[in-house]
Design an enzyme around this catalytic site. Structure first.
Site, mmCIF file in Angstrom:
data_model
loop_
_atom_site.group_PDB
_atom_site.id
_atom_site.type_symbol
_atom_site.label_atom_id
_atom_site.label_comp_id
_atom_site.label_asym_id
_atom_site.label_seq_id
_atom_site.Cartn_x
_atom_site.Cartn_y
_atom_site.Cartn_z
ATOM 1 N N SER A 117 0.827 -1.214 0.000
ATOM 2 C CA SER A 117 0.000 0.000 0.000
ATOM 3 C C SER A 117 0.853 1.254 0.000
ATOM 4 C CB SER A 117 -0.969 0.038 1.186
ATOM 5 O OG SER A 117 -0.714 -0.914 2.129
ATOM 6 N N HIS A 138 -2.938 -3.317 -6.109
ATOM 7 C CA HIS A 138 -3.373 -2.891 -4.778
ATOM 8 C C HIS A 138 -4.839 -3.230 -4.578
ATOM 9 C CE1 HIS A 138 -4.108 0.457 -1.659
ATOM 10 N NE2 HIS A 138 -3.512 -0.551 -1.069
ATOM 11 N N GLU A 150 -6.194 -1.303 -7.802
ATOM 12 C CA GLU A 150 -5.358 -0.300 -8.467
ATOM 13 C C GLU A 150 -4.165 -1.028 -9.092
ATOM 14 O OE1 GLU A 150 -5.851 3.828 -5.957
ATOM 15 O OE2 GLU A 150 -4.717 2.245 -4.967
ATOM 16 N N ASN A 189 -5.789 6.197 -1.571
ATOM 17 C CA ASN A 189 -5.256 6.681 -0.287
ATOM 18 C C ASN A 189 -4.667 8.087 -0.388
ATOM 19 O OD1 ASN A 189 -6.051 4.542 1.286
ATOM 20 N ND2 ASN A 189 -4.268 3.325 0.739
HETATM 21 P P1 NAI Z 1 -0.956 -9.722 7.519
HETATM 22 O O1 NAI Z 1 -0.017 -9.401 8.625
HETATM 23 O O2 NAI Z 1 -2.370 -10.078 7.801
HETATM 24 O O3 NAI Z 1 -0.336 -10.936 6.654
HETATM 25 C C1 NAI Z 1 0.993 -10.975 6.231
HETATM 26 C C2 NAI Z 1 1.391 -12.432 6.095
HETATM 27 O O4 NAI Z 1 2.651 -12.504 5.447
HETATM 28 C C3 NAI Z 1 1.531 -13.157 7.439
HETATM 29 O O5 NAI Z 1 0.726 -14.328 7.428
HETATM 30 C C4 NAI Z 1 3.026 -13.507 7.503
HETATM 31 O O6 NAI Z 1 3.271 -14.754 8.126
HETATM 32 C C5 NAI Z 1 3.359 -13.562 6.034
HETATM 33 N N1 NAI Z 1 4.772 -13.405 5.719
HETATM 34 C C6 NAI Z 1 5.669 -12.606 6.293
HETATM 35 N N2 NAI Z 1 6.862 -12.763 5.680
HETATM 36 C C7 NAI Z 1 6.680 -13.668 4.705
HETATM 37 C C8 NAI Z 1 7.518 -14.244 3.729
HETATM 38 N N3 NAI Z 1 8.803 -13.916 3.673
HETATM 39 N N4 NAI Z 1 6.985 -15.140 2.855
HETATM 40 C C9 NAI Z 1 5.667 -15.473 2.928
HETATM 41 N N5 NAI Z 1 4.829 -14.972 3.857
HETATM 42 C C10 NAI Z 1 5.339 -14.074 4.715
HETATM 43 O O7 NAI Z 1 -0.850 -8.495 6.509
HETATM 44 P P2 NAI Z 1 -1.932 -7.915 5.494
HETATM 45 O O8 NAI Z 1 -2.788 -6.918 6.162
HETATM 46 O O9 NAI Z 1 -2.562 -9.060 4.773
HETATM 47 O O10 NAI Z 1 -0.988 -7.098 4.497
HETATM 48 C C11 NAI Z 1 -0.204 -7.725 3.522
HETATM 49 C C12 NAI Z 1 0.214 -6.696 2.486
HETATM 50 O O11 NAI Z 1 -0.938 -6.098 1.902
HETATM 51 C C13 NAI Z 1 1.050 -5.541 3.045
HETATM 52 O O12 NAI Z 1 2.003 -5.168 2.079
HETATM 53 C C14 NAI Z 1 0.001 -4.441 3.237
HETATM 54 O O13 NAI Z 1 0.555 -3.151 3.190
HETATM 55 C C15 NAI Z 1 -0.880 -4.690 2.034
HETATM 56 N N6 NAI Z 1 -2.255 -4.172 2.142
HETATM 57 C C16 NAI Z 1 -2.964 -4.316 3.321
HETATM 58 C C17 NAI Z 1 -4.264 -3.841 3.413
HETATM 59 C C18 NAI Z 1 -5.066 -4.009 4.673
HETATM 60 O O14 NAI Z 1 -6.116 -3.362 4.802
HETATM 61 N N7 NAI Z 1 -4.648 -4.879 5.599
HETATM 62 C C19 NAI Z 1 -4.922 -3.164 2.260
HETATM 63 C C20 NAI Z 1 -4.115 -3.141 1.053
HETATM 64 C C21 NAI Z 1 -2.825 -3.600 1.035
#
Ligand code: NAI
Length: 297
Positions: A117, A138, A150, A189
């Site tokens: 993001s 995104h 996006e 955003n």
């Molecule tokens: P989250 O913390 O729920 O999930 C992240 C996952 O990645 C975890 O399960 C973790 O174990 C895993 N992980 C960490 N390192 C890893 C690796 N080296 N290989 C494989 N898996 C790995 O995070 P979330 O919220 O799902 O965010 C993920 C991405 O999406 C981030 O870049 C965030 O900025 C982006 N994003 C999040 C939004 C939101 O509302 N939560 C909206 C849009 C984008």
């Protein structure tokens, strides 16, 4: 497009895996430990159950959708995917390392996408030898409900890569907008964060209470939710971090956070998730707003 791999089975990764499998694609879902990927799968199952209850999914579709999702902890399993979407932690060093490994492992035709993001697509792409086949995709939370993706170009992203990502986006039932040049916040955003920050200034400068500001925007501008309710829902820590990214990148004082927001962060007032923000919440049932604002400003 037949096979898509999703890296990270958290909030976003599980959602993307679900919608891709619903669209009939073969999905590889990868996280660091089997327990974590299985948790992602449980989330997907629960979402599908809710859809069946609501009548938006036939019960016999559920096992077929789940069958299309293969879970793994081994990154080499993604090598023949047509598209890899990375949705791991928001950390540049981690993402760059993953993209360098993917570049090494994946077939030449594989498109590599990041769901970041806030981080630079160009910088992530530069860790590969295929920056023309890297882009930002995104998604919005919750992925099954939110229609937009996006598609963000890094400096080297090719039009063909955007076309392939567009086809995938439409295949999973979403609509895309293309962002031609990466810039913090992309479109949504970039507008939303300063909008909430401006509302925080109005409150912080003592012009009105949170209730008055939110009522004004709902009744006067037809918005479904006021800016301060929205900020509390997203998380004030996230809003604060995002606005600081804009401030640091553009060096423009219009993106400075109001000191009231910085004070809230120091106090641990993160909005709904912490029970306190511009409103007070019952932490055991975050949907219920218990009372008015914490400050009269
Ligand atoms: P989250 O913390 O729920 O999930 C992240 C996952 O990645 C975890 O399960 C973790 O174990 C895993 N992980 C960490 N390192 C890893 C690796 N080296 N290989 C494989 N898996 C790995 O995070 P979330 O919220 O799902 O965010 C993920 C991405 O999406 C981030 O870049 C965030 O900025 C982006 N994003 C999040 C939004 C939101 O509302 N939560 C909206 C849009 C984008």
């Amino acid at each position: 497009m037949k096979t898509v791999a999703i890296l990270g089975s958290g909030i976003m990764g599980a959602g993307i895996a679900q919608v891709a499998a619903q669209a009939g694609l073969s999905v590889i879902l990868r996280d660091l430990q089997m327990g974590i990927v299985k948790d992602g799968l449980v989330t997907i199952e629960q979402n599908l159950d809710k859809m069946i209850k609501r009548g938006s999914l036939l019960a016999d579709e559920k096992p077929k959708i789940l069958d299309r999702i293969n879970v793994t902890t081994d990154l080499t399993d993604v090598q023949n995917s047509d598209l890899v979407i990375e949705a791991v932690v928001e950390n540049m060093a981690v993402k760059k390392q993953i993209f360098a490994e993917l570049d090494h492992i994946c077939s030449d035709h594989t498109i590599l996408a990041t769901n970041t993001s806030s981080l630079s697509i160009t910088e992530i792409a530069a860790s590969t030898k295929r920056p023309d086949r890297v882009l930002g995709m995104h998604f919005f939370n919750p992925v099954p409900q939110m229609r937009l993706v996006e598609l963000v170009k890094g400096i080297e992203t090719s039009d063909q890569t955007i076309d392939i990502a567009r086809n995938f986006t439409n295949l999973i039932g979403k609509d895309e907008v293309v962002v031609n040049r990466e810039s913090p916040g992309f479109i949504v955003n970039r507008i939303l964060m300063p909008f909430m920050n401006e509302a925080i200034f109005i409150f912080g400068d003592g012009l009105a209470t949170p209730e008055e500001i939110d009522t004004a925007m709902k009744l006067g501008a037809g918005m479904p939710m006021g800016p301060l309710e929205l900020a509390d829902m997203i998380g004030l820590d996230i809003v604060h971090a995002a606005i600081l990214v804009f401030y640091n990148e553009f060096r423009d004082p219009k993106y400075r956070p109001h000191t009231i927001l910085s004070t809230y962060i120091r106090a641990g007032y993160y909005g709904r998730k912490s029970g306190k923000g511009f409103y007070n919440y019952n932490i055991n049932n975050t949907d219920i707003i218990m009372g008015g604002s914490n400050y009269d400003s």
